[in-house]
Design a protein around this motif. Sequence first.
Motif, PDB file in Angstrom:
ATOM      1  N   MET A   1       0.802  -1.228   0.000  1.00 18.49           N
ATOM      2  CA  MET A   1       0.000   0.000   0.000  1.00 18.49           C
ATOM      3  C   MET A   1       0.833   1.275   0.000  1.00 18.49           C
ATOM      4  O   MET A   1       0.286   2.372  -0.153  1.00 18.49           O
ATOM      5  N   THR A   2       2.144   1.182   0.147  1.00 20.05           N
ATOM      6  CA  THR A   2       2.949   2.399   0.279  1.00 20.05           C
ATOM      7  C   THR A   2       2.832   3.285  -0.961  1.00 20.05           C
ATOM      8  O   THR A   2       2.493   4.474  -0.858  1.00 20.05           O
ATOM      9  N   SER A   3       3.110   2.754  -2.132  1.00 24.54           N
ATOM     10  CA  SER A   3       3.009   3.548  -3.344  1.00 24.54           C
ATOM     11  C   SER A   3       1.564   3.869  -3.737  1.00 24.54           C
ATOM     12  O   SER A   3       1.286   4.982  -4.184  1.00 24.54           O
ATOM     13  N   PRO A   4       0.606   2.936  -3.603  1.00 17.95           N
ATOM     14  CA  PRO A   4      -0.780   3.312  -3.894  1.00 17.95           C
ATOM     15  C   PRO A   4      -1.280   4.474  -3.047  1.00 17.95           C
ATOM     16  O   PRO A   4      -1.994   5.351  -3.544  1.00 17.95           O
ATOM     17  N   LEU A   5      -0.921   4.517  -1.772  1.00 16.75           N
ATOM     18  CA  LEU A   5      -1.340   5.626  -0.923  1.00 16.75           C
ATOM     19  C   LEU A   5      -0.694   6.929  -1.355  1.00 16.75           C
ATOM     20  O   LEU A   5      -1.354   7.976  -1.416  1.00 16.75           O
ATOM     21  N   ALA A   6       0.602   6.891  -1.671  1.00 13.37           N
ATOM     22  CA  ALA A   6       1.283   8.102  -2.137  1.00 13.37           C
ATOM     23  C   ALA A   6       0.667   8.591  -3.443  1.00 13.37           C
ATOM     24  O   ALA A   6       0.453   9.800  -3.633  1.00 13.37           O
ATOM     25  N   PHE A   7       0.379   7.661  -4.336  1.00 12.14           N
ATOM     26  CA  PHE A   7      -0.237   8.010  -5.616  1.00 12.14           C
ATOM     27  C   PHE A   7      -1.615   8.629  -5.406  1.00 12.14           C
ATOM     28  O   PHE A   7      -1.939   9.688  -5.958  1.00 12.14           O
ATOM     29  N   ALA A   8      -2.456   7.986  -4.597  1.00 10.85           N
ATOM     30  CA  ALA A   8      -3.816   8.480  -4.384  1.00 10.85           C
ATOM     31  C   ALA A   8      -3.812   9.845  -3.722  1.00 10.85           C
ATOM     32  O   ALA A   8      -4.604  10.731  -4.075  1.00 10.85           O
TER      33      ALA A   8
END
Length: 498
Positions: free
Chosen positions: A334-341
Amino acid sequence: MLRVAATISIALFACTPAVATQTRSEAPVPVVDIRLQPDPAHPATRFEGWGTALAWFANVTGGWPDAERNRLADLFYGPKGLGWTIARYNIGGGAKAGAKPLSQPGANVPGFWRQPPDADGTDWWRADDPAMWDWSRDANQRWWLDAIRNRVDAPVFEAFSNSPPWFMTVSGEVSGAKNATDDNLRPGYERRFADYLTRVAAELEKRHHIRFATLSPVNEPNTDYWYAGNRQEGAHWSPERQAMMIEATAASIRAQGLSAVVSAPDETSSQLFLRDWAGYPASARAEIGQLNVHSYGDVHQSAVRDIARASGIRLWMSENDHPMPGDPQDFQGMTSPLAFAEHVVLDLKRLEPAAWVFWQAVEGFSPADTAGSNWGLIKADLRAAPDVAHRITITRKYWAMAQFSRYIRPGYRLIPVDDIDTVGAISTDDGEMVLVHVNGGLVARRLAVPAGWHAQMVLTDASHDAQCVTGTTAPPRSIVTLVLHHSATATSPCAAFR
């Protein structure tokens, strides 16, 4: 922020963190309540949609077996996919025959010119000579034009350029000038290059039964990214040369009889966009029908928004991808998905763009001997031969994108929300409100809907992929979409995607 009538507003309770009394091993996840106030009555941007640049990944995957390329097209543009409606087609400049290939997979996008066998030097090309065009080129990326047209009721296409053809450049290379801060288009070649772009656009419109709404002649122009020998096509343009190219492109569009308008400057960040805009004369500004900016920097975004508003020109966020820097390749984390979102939320809140366009929807797997990265929404074997079976992996960033693009639809209006982690939109009939909330922390957030609204929640976290769940509490490290209606019997927001 103005308060809104109860019939079109949502309120979440004031922050009152819950205090756990148990020991750490027994303590439940703490919960906070947050108060939000969207403002649907505020003058708002009509949103045109979501999409991607085709360019490199399309130049590879468009030549794959039918089952694989159609699967990818369905994942992005199909009715059960992301619901995208926008595509940016890259008109390749095209390197000199025998030049060392660009090393980025798919970046060797061919040009549509044909050099006569007896032609020498760099002054042989003529736009009005049919013998100097080769319309069989770039078949892989062009496959995607047909695939999108066949899947989307009202697709929006933009054509864009990264570099002039090699024979129009100073260096003779499509990757840039010898000095990365030197302009690489030969002096006085603005109209010739513009005629190349508009002729390609006109021919593709005819052959693929599409229409380009916009044509962007320069890309990330006022940077030091592009130099001879780089991994991809690119060209530096000073603001003065950008302005000359904008005016030449507009004149060529009119001469070609296209309905497209010029989009510019496709600058890498809002900060550089301001520098470009300040250098344009009024005559160049008047020829721009759409302002494009990338969001690789997040400084001065509201200043770009204000320029668009004051000028009365539509604004697109026309390119971005935002994995967490330094996050090793991880398909399910979830690290990159959260940063992206979180980045998408801030772009929509600060730029208030009419469209949000991803860079490369498909990226290659990272080499086994590296930590890798999380660029792209789908990972695939972009370096493999076209006729073999290709491994295709959907990452959790794909589902993060679904939280936005499946529910904030073309024609909806972006509305202000007084919470930094939430973006809102409302349907044309004011009957559906969508709130996308990013909870990047370790504390759950309880979202309470007031009387008059009924909410259904879609969740992406470590164990959910854009799935409908009960309740309205955003778990730690999650992305939630609240779809609100006045009726308690509204159809499940996930029903169309099963």
